[in-house]
Write a protein that holds these residues in place. Structure first.
Motif, PDB file in Angstrom:
ATOM      1  N   GLY A  48       0.799  -1.233   0.000  1.00  0.00           N
ATOM      2  CA  GLY A  48       0.000   0.000   0.000  1.00  0.00           C
ATOM      3  C   GLY A  48       0.826   1.275   0.000  1.00  0.00           C
ATOM      4  O   GLY A  48       0.373   2.309   0.502  1.00  0.00           O
ATOM      5  N   ALA A  49       2.039   1.216  -0.572  1.00  0.00           N
ATOM      6  CA  ALA A  49       2.879   2.421  -0.634  1.00  0.00           C
ATOM      7  C   ALA A  49       2.654   3.144  -1.961  1.00  0.00           C
ATOM      8  O   ALA A  49       2.569   2.509  -3.010  1.00  0.00           O
ATOM      9  N   MET A  50       2.551   4.468  -1.897  1.00  0.00           N
ATOM     10  CA  MET A  50       2.418   5.269  -3.118  1.00  0.00           C
ATOM     11  C   MET A  50       3.814   5.698  -3.551  1.00  0.00           C
ATOM     12  O   MET A  50       4.462   6.459  -2.835  1.00  0.00           O
ATOM     13  N   VAL A  51       4.269   5.232  -4.673  1.00  0.00           N
ATOM     14  CA  VAL A  51       5.610   5.592  -5.161  1.00  0.00           C
ATOM     15  C   VAL A  51       5.453   6.196  -6.555  1.00  0.00           C
ATOM     16  O   VAL A  51       5.082   5.495  -7.489  1.00  0.00           O
ATOM     17  N   PRO A  52       5.728   7.488  -6.725  1.00  0.00           N
ATOM     18  CA  PRO A  52       5.538   8.110  -8.036  1.00  0.00           C
ATOM     19  C   PRO A  52       6.495   7.573  -9.098  1.00  0.00           C
ATOM     20  O   PRO A  52       6.135   7.461 -10.270  1.00  0.00           O
TER      21      PRO A  52
END
Ligand code: HSE
Length: 306
Positions: free
Chosen positions: A75-79
């Motif tokens: 659930g990590a947001m990594v651009p």
């Protein structure tokens, strides 16, 4: 590419199947790919060594895709990802280059994001991406691995790498995609061939674990995949035979090929020369070198020179 806030992972080459252990047995080898991964605003990829100019340098890169899979899992947001990869493992030759990319991406992202997924969970993710576990398991754990799949869950048993066995790697100059090499396999096999393989796969694992190399000459034989793949690798059976005649205990197609790997008592170059010469009779150019099995799987490493 800045080196701070990045993590570097070294991942071994692997050989899978070991003759009869189709989609089950795998062994880590002593040469490697290295991935250095950092978070970024956009995805940037730099590649040196094998695959430079050939592998995708954006979000389609397999290391990046595996890292993104890990991020999604936790659930990590990594651009974006900034990736530098240095590859010693040739592409599409049956030496685990895609598994090294997948395991490298997963392990690096797990470290970078501090996700703390354990190795078993990483193995499950890696096998889902790769489609079968026999290369990703030794790439992750090192050593000799035996895997099966139970209702989508990979069960993996790891053993120490066989010590004192020399591995002769003979790599043809052409690529064979795993997809193509799986496409030539039959939907069904005769019952006798299934028994031939289950008995030999068990004996191959036992011989490698017990150090009974002599037995490999009899038991490292296969009827499930190698015969069907012969049209994709001209000279394969003759090269396996040449290795044995020149002093190897046994030889097998490495993974889905086209590399042939010899299991030998010592690094006797006559074995490699005989194998390369035999490929030559089929107008196949090949390079050859010796390696050994390795107990080291994917590990955190120092950033390498650029
Ligand atoms: N077990 C696999 C095969 C290994 O032979 O197709 C290649 O990834």
């Amino acid at each position: 590419m800045p080196r701070h806030d990045s993590v570097t992972i070294k991942i071994p080459a692997t050989t899978a199947n070991l003759g009869p252990g189709f989609d089950c047995l795998g062994l880590a080898l002593d040469f490697h790919n290295t991935v250095e991964l950092a978070l970024g605003a956009v995805t940037e990829v730099e590649i040196t060594g094998e695959g430079d100019g050939q592998l995708p340098q954006g979000p389609g890169n397999l290391v990046v895709r595996a890292a993104a899979r890990l991020a999604a899992e936790v659930g990590a947001m990594v651009p974006g990802w900034r990736l530098y990869q240095h590859n010693e493992i040739p592409l599409a030759r049956g030496l685990g280059s895609s598994s090294a990319a997948i395991v490298g991406g997963l392990v690096a992202a797990n470290e970078l994001l501090g996700s703390g997924l354990d190795k078993d969970r990483l193995l499950q993710l890696a096998a889902q991406i790769e489609g079968h576990p026999d290369n990703v398991a030794p790439a992750l754990y090192g050593g000799l691995t035996a895997c099966c799949i139970d209702e989508d869950e990979v069960v993996c048993l790891r053993f120490n790498a066989p010590e004192g066995l020399s591995l002769g790697v003979v790599i043809p100059s052409f690529e064979v995609s795993t997809e193509d090499a799986r496409g030539v396999l039959p939907q069904q096999v005769p019952f006798g061939d299934a028994v031939f393989n289950t008995s030999r796969a068990a004996c191959t694992l036992a011989a490698l674990v017990a150090g009974k190399w002599d037995a490999l000459g009899v038991v490292m034989d296969d009827r499930l995949h190698q015969p069907y793949r012969m049209p994709l690798v001209p000279g394969m059976s003759e090269v396996i035979e040449a290795a044995r005649e020149a002093g190897a205990y046994a030889a097998a197609l490495s993974g889905s090929g086209p590399t042939v790997i010899a299991f030998a008592p010592e690094m006797n170059n006559e074995i490699l020369e005989a194998m390369v010469r035999t490929f030559g009779r089929f107008t196949v150019e090949a390079v050859a070198f010796w390696t050994t099995a390795s107990n080291e799987g994917a590990v955190i490493a120092e950033p390498g020179p650029r």
